[in-house]
Scaffold this motif. Structure first.
Motif, PDB file in Angstrom:
ATOM      1  N   ALA A 174       0.866  -1.170  -0.200  1.00 44.63           N
ATOM      2  CA  ALA A 174      -0.039   0.018   0.072  1.00 44.63           C
ATOM      3  C   ALA A 174       0.910   1.279  -0.015  1.00 44.63           C
ATOM      4  N   TYR A 175       1.891   1.310   0.993  1.00 45.02           N
ATOM      5  CA  TYR A 175       2.899   2.493   0.760  1.00 45.02           C
ATOM      6  C   TYR A 175       3.551   2.428  -0.437  1.00 45.02           C
ATOM      7  N   ALA A 176       3.949   1.454  -1.075  1.00 41.23           N
ATOM      8  CA  ALA A 176       4.644   1.470  -2.232  1.00 41.23           C
ATOM      9  C   ALA A 176       3.981   2.359  -3.537  1.00 41.23           C
ATOM     10  N   VAL A 177       2.596   1.778  -3.437  1.00 42.45           N
ATOM     11  CA  VAL A 177       1.775   2.348  -4.473  1.00 42.45           C
ATOM     12  C   VAL A 177       1.431   3.928  -4.320  1.00 42.45           C
ATOM     13  N   ILE A 178       1.489   4.165  -3.127  1.00 46.13           N
ATOM     14  CA  ILE A 178       1.279   5.838  -2.803  1.00 46.13           C
ATOM     15  C   ILE A 178       2.583   6.631  -3.185  1.00 46.13           C
ATOM     16  N   ALA A 179       3.859   6.028  -2.729  1.00 47.38           N
ATOM     17  CA  ALA A 179       5.071   6.550  -3.058  1.00 47.38           C
ATOM     18  C   ALA A 179       5.280   6.714  -4.416  1.00 47.38           C
ATOM     19  N   TYR A 180       4.955   5.584  -5.068  1.00 52.06           N
ATOM     20  CA  TYR A 180       4.841   5.527  -6.559  1.00 52.06           C
ATOM     21  C   TYR A 180       4.482   6.688  -7.338  1.00 52.06           C
ATOM     22  N   ALA A 181       3.171   6.821  -6.777  1.00 51.49           N
ATOM     23  CA  ALA A 181       2.118   8.058  -7.374  1.00 51.49           C
ATOM     24  C   ALA A 181       2.834   9.192  -6.946  1.00 51.49           C
ATOM     25  N   LYS A 182       3.382   9.703  -5.755  1.00 48.10           N
ATOM     26  CA  LYS A 182       3.822  10.849  -5.425  1.00 48.10           C
ATOM     27  C   LYS A 182       4.814  10.924  -6.522  1.00 48.10           C
ATOM     28  N   GLY A 183       5.846  10.000  -6.472  1.00 46.96           N
ATOM     29  CA  GLY A 183       7.017  10.168  -7.308  1.00 46.96           C
ATOM     30  C   GLY A 183       6.668  10.464  -8.971  1.00 46.96           C
ATOM     31  N   GLN A 184       5.605   9.761  -9.796  1.00 48.41           N
ATOM     32  CA  GLN A 184       5.131   9.971 -10.552  1.00 48.41           C
ATOM     33  C   GLN A 184       4.688  11.344 -10.942  1.00 48.41           C
ATOM     34  N   PHE A 185       3.928  11.817  -9.903  1.00 50.25           N
ATOM     35  CA  PHE A 185       3.435  13.390 -10.202  1.00 50.25           C
ATOM     36  C   PHE A 185       4.425  14.381 -10.021  1.00 50.25           C
ATOM     37  N   HIS A 186       5.444  14.135  -9.249  1.00 51.82           N
ATOM     38  CA  HIS A 186       6.501  14.970  -9.208  1.00 51.82           C
ATOM     39  C   HIS A 186       7.385  15.168 -10.594  1.00 51.82           C
ATOM     40  N   ASP A 187       7.448  13.848 -11.149  1.00 48.44           N
ATOM     41  CA  ASP A 187       8.268  13.757 -12.300  1.00 48.44           C
ATOM     42  C   ASP A 187       7.750  14.119 -13.602  1.00 48.44           C
ATOM     43  N   THR A 188       6.448  13.645 -13.816  1.00 48.35           N
ATOM     44  CA  THR A 188       5.551  13.850 -14.908  1.00 48.35           C
ATOM     45  C   THR A 188       4.387  14.597 -14.919  1.00 48.35           C
ATOM     46  N   GLY A 189       3.799  14.993 -13.655  1.00 48.17           N
ATOM     47  CA  GLY A 189       2.486  15.717 -13.564  1.00 48.17           C
ATOM     48  C   GLY A 189       1.252  14.715 -13.826  1.00 48.17           C
ATOM     49  N   MET A 190       1.628  13.428 -13.927  1.00 47.92           N
ATOM     50  CA  MET A 190       0.630  12.417 -14.438  1.00 47.92           C
ATOM     51  C   MET A 190       0.708  11.394 -13.476  1.00 47.92           C
ATOM     52  N   VAL A 191      -0.465  10.715 -13.121  1.00 50.96           N
ATOM     53  CA  VAL A 191      -0.605   9.431 -12.134  1.00 50.96           C
ATOM     54  C   VAL A 191      -1.548   8.445 -12.787  1.00 50.96           C
ATOM     55  N   PHE A 192      -0.809   7.515 -13.207  1.00 55.06           N
ATOM     56  CA  PHE A 192      -1.624   6.307 -14.011  1.00 55.06           C
ATOM     57  C   PHE A 192      -2.455   6.816 -15.204  1.00 55.06           C
ATOM     58  N   GLY A 193      -1.854   7.708 -15.844  1.00 52.07           N
ATOM     59  CA  GLY A 193      -2.361   8.080 -16.912  1.00 52.07           C
ATOM     60  C   GLY A 193      -3.501   9.383 -17.072  1.00 52.07           C
ATOM     61  N   THR A 194      -3.572   9.801 -15.605  1.00 47.92           N
ATOM     62  CA  THR A 194      -4.467  10.726 -15.333  1.00 47.92           C
ATOM     63  C   THR A 194      -3.645  11.975 -14.960  1.00 47.92           C
ATOM     64  N   LYS A 195      -3.626  13.292 -15.455  1.00 43.31           N
ATOM     65  CA  LYS A 195      -3.095  14.558 -15.169  1.00 43.31           C
ATOM     66  C   LYS A 195      -3.724  14.967 -13.917  1.00 43.31           C
ATOM     67  N   VAL A 196      -2.796  15.565 -13.199  1.00 42.69           N
ATOM     68  CA  VAL A 196      -3.256  16.071 -11.714  1.00 42.69           C
ATOM     69  C   VAL A 196      -2.414  17.208 -11.375  1.00 42.69           C
ATOM     70  N   LEU A 197      -3.126  18.140 -10.511  1.00 50.04           N
ATOM     71  CA  LEU A 197      -2.589  19.524 -10.098  1.00 50.04           C
ATOM     72  C   LEU A 197      -1.809  19.243  -8.996  1.00 50.04           C
ATOM     73  N   THR A 198      -2.272  18.570  -7.923  1.00 49.42           N
ATOM     74  CA  THR A 198      -1.577  18.683  -6.586  1.00 49.42           C
ATOM     75  C   THR A 198      -0.984  17.219  -6.189  1.00 49.42           C
ATOM     76  N   GLU A 199      -0.236  17.062  -5.362  1.00 45.29           N
ATOM     77  CA  GLU A 199       0.330  15.836  -4.590  1.00 45.29           C
ATOM     78  C   GLU A 199      -0.939  15.111  -4.072  1.00 45.29           C
ATOM     79  N   SER A 200      -1.793  16.071  -3.436  1.00 54.93           N
ATOM     80  CA  SER A 200      -3.003  15.241  -2.763  1.00 54.93           C
ATOM     81  C   SER A 200      -4.134  14.700  -3.605  1.00 54.93           C
ATOM     82  N   ASP A 201      -4.154  15.517  -4.824  1.00 55.54           N
ATOM     83  CA  ASP A 201      -4.804  14.768  -5.869  1.00 55.54           C
ATOM     84  C   ASP A 201      -4.438  13.466  -6.269  1.00 55.54           C
ATOM     85  N   ALA A 202      -3.126  13.391  -6.631  1.00 53.70           N
ATOM     86  CA  ALA A 202      -2.187  12.199  -6.969  1.00 53.70           C
ATOM     87  C   ALA A 202      -2.446  11.067  -6.017  1.00 53.70           C
ATOM     88  N   VAL A 203      -2.310  11.312  -4.849  1.00 51.21           N
ATOM     89  CA  VAL A 203      -2.822  10.305  -3.951  1.00 51.21           C
ATOM     90  C   VAL A 203      -4.202   9.797  -3.841  1.00 51.21           C
TER      91      VAL A 203
END
Length: 571
Positions: A174-203
């Protein structure tokens, strides 16, 4: 293989109780941070998929495991040890087949079920849970076998192995998925193919996959539990000696075992399925009813809880998640008292088969008394400290703190009656009345579903209405069970000694918890109120002599404990 001494009801229950304490402590270490990672919405995905699992588990495992325990207990009582061994070999083939069938069901219905409860994103967690059915079935054959031989130790150890693995792997995923999503957001602004604006939205976007990761951890944990049971059986055996096998009559034919297994398991399975279907229907009615209630009263709900929702989160999913968080504490009490059912079944069966009325009465009273000693203080304590408990464990999640305590306050009282159900079902099954739990569960289910529809539809109550339904459901079931149990067995129980004394201690416990908790809202005071309430409860129980000497003597080292208590004039 050396001979293993059979355990009486309280010895068996004590072994399971120790393991359950470990399981629940470790489980809390798993569930509490998991809730804080997934928040209300993620826990809605997690718990709704788990309800589907428990329904399929009841359909494939629960009835057969109880039937195995009862059949083995009956054969062991009559000295038919070859039959015991043959029962194990026969059910293992059946259980593996059912496990594969159950896993396939979860995979096939994952999308349809998630659509039915209006939580499309729950399907990932459901799919990750499918292997759990296979390993649970394989493990249950050994657990039922050992429990029938009145050896609760393998079950207890396998539960500990299971929960430790769940803690490590489930939280890690569970932690790994959340950490991956945060890392993906900071690197690309995308999470699992969806564009997001904030880290909270990425989570928020990652929550369905994080819930699936936690579920995958549970699948790994059941594999670990099964491997322990397999290794234990091959290394330590079952305690049946060569002499006992030599003196045992020839085993019955496989067809006869299968027929008896089906005949014994069918009513238990139907009861288990009915109970879990009630919970599954609860998921569907509460979630769907919340959705319709929200659509009719959007401004009311948005003003109360709108601030707690993140990107992609829906109001009915959030509210259902707060309710399932309350259900975590609600089910905690019954997790302990259900152990009395496991331990009681072979003992009640043996007393009934031998027509030993005195032993039957002793075991019945011990089961109900031990259940009351745990259920009353725990249920009242949860109810009194509902707000403080949520703040203690989920204080970092304002949405949970705002929406959960009202439900938990009512569920605390309902938990008392839920705690009695499994032990009483075991007594009824032990005396051969497998049909009655099913009938009473169906009555309770009707009350629950009707109450859910009416009460959840009231905006001011919303999920608290489901808690009212749970209370009415389990209260009705317990009353009906006790009335019919007395009629069937002809055993007249002393309800004041069994229930009255524990209730007196529990009221003192609840009063203490309430008074201490009023000092402040700090976590330290909450812990102090729990400790003070527990101390007062133990003192009151000892002073009014709520536990008889006969119960003490059945405990491990019971003679020494009884002698000490007699010196202190507590018996």
């Amino acid at each position: 293989m050396g001979n293993t001494k059979k355990q009486n009801f309280i010895q068996g229950a004590s072994i399971l109780m120790v393991s359950m304490i470990i399981v629940k402590v470790v489980g809390a270490v798993f569930k509490i941070p998991l809730t804080n990672v997934l928040d209300a919405t993620g826990m809605a995905y997690f718990n709704s998929s788990y309800q589907l699992f428990t329904t399929i588990y009841a359909l494939t495992v629960t009835g057969l495991a109880s039937a195995v325990a009862r059949m083995v207990a009956a054969c062991s009582t009559k000295g038919r040890y070859r039959d015991c061994r043959k029962i194990l070999r026969t059910v293992q083939i059946i259980f593996i087949s059912l496990g594969l069938f159950g896993a396939l069901l979860m995979l096939v219905f994952s999308r349809g079920f998630s659509s039915l409860i209006e939580m499309e994103n729950a399907r990932y967690a459901i799919m990750a849970m499918a292997p759990t059915i296979i390993f649970s079935c394989m493990m249950a054959s050994y657990r039922g076998y050992y429990e029938g031989l009145r050896n609760m130790t393998p079950t207890a150890v396998s539960q500990v192995v299971e929960v430790i693995c769940k803690l490590i792997v489930g939280l890690l995923f569970a932690y790994a998925v959340i950490a991956y999503a945060k890392g993906q957001f900071h690197d690309t602004g995308m999470v699992f193919g969806t564009k997001v604006l904030t880290e909270s939205d990425a989570v928020s976007i990652a929550l369905p996959f994080a819930a699936a990761g936690a579920m995958l951890g549970i699948s790994f944990s059941t594999l670990a539990g099964f491997l322990y049971m397999l290794i234990h059986y091959r290394r330590s055996g079952d305690g049946i000696t060569k002499e006992e096998l030599r003196n045992s009559p020839p085993p019955v034919r496989t067809k006869a075992i299968v027929f008896t297994l089906i005949k014994t398991a069918l009513p238990i399975t139907l009861s288990s399925v009915a109970l879990t279907l009630t919970n599954l229907i609860d998921v569907m009615t509460v979630s769907n009813r919340l959705q319709s209630t929200y659509l009719a009263n959007q401004s009311f709900f948005d003003n109360l809880y709108g601030q707690y929702l993140g990107a992609g989160q829906e109001m009915h999913t959030f509210l259902y998640g707060t309710y399932t968080t309350a259900l975590t504490y609600f089910s905690l009490v019954s997790a302990f008292t259900s152990l009395f059912g496991k331990s009681a079944l072979p003992n009640i069966t043996s007393a009934w088969v031998d027509r030993d009325r005195k032993s039957l009465k002793t075991n019945m009273e011990s089961i109900l008394r031990m259940t009351a000693l745990i259920a009353f203080p725990a249920g009242i304590g949860i109810s009194v400290l509902s707000r403080q408990i949520i703040m203690l464990f989920h204080g970092s999640k304002p949405g949970l703190v705002a929406a959960t305590p009202d439900s938990l306050r009512l569920l605390g009282i309902a938990a008392i009656f839920l705690a009695f159900t499994t032990p009483i079902y075991a007594i009824l099954q032990g005396v051969g009345r497998f049909d009655l739990p099913l009938k009473f569960i169906m009555i309770g289910a009707f009350i629950k579903i009707t109450t859910n529809f009416i009460m959840v539809g009231i905006p001011q109550l919303n999920v608290t209405g489901a808690a009212i339904g749970s209370f009415l459901c389990y209260f009705t079931i317990v009353v009906l069970c006790l009335v019919w149990l007395t009629r069937i067995t002809g055993v007249h129980l002393s309800y004041f000694k069994i229930l009255g004394k524990p209730l007196i201690g529990a009221l003192a416990c609840g009063g203490t918890a309430y008074l201490v908790s009023q000092i402040s809202d700090s976590k330290l005071i909450t812990i102090a109120s729990i400790a003070a309430a527990g101390a007062v409860y133990v003192v009151i129980i000892l002073l009014i002599r709520a536990v008889p000497k006969s119960d003490i003597l059945m405990m491990p080292k019971g003679a020494k404990i009884a002698a000490l208590m007699e010196k202190l004039h507590l018996l």
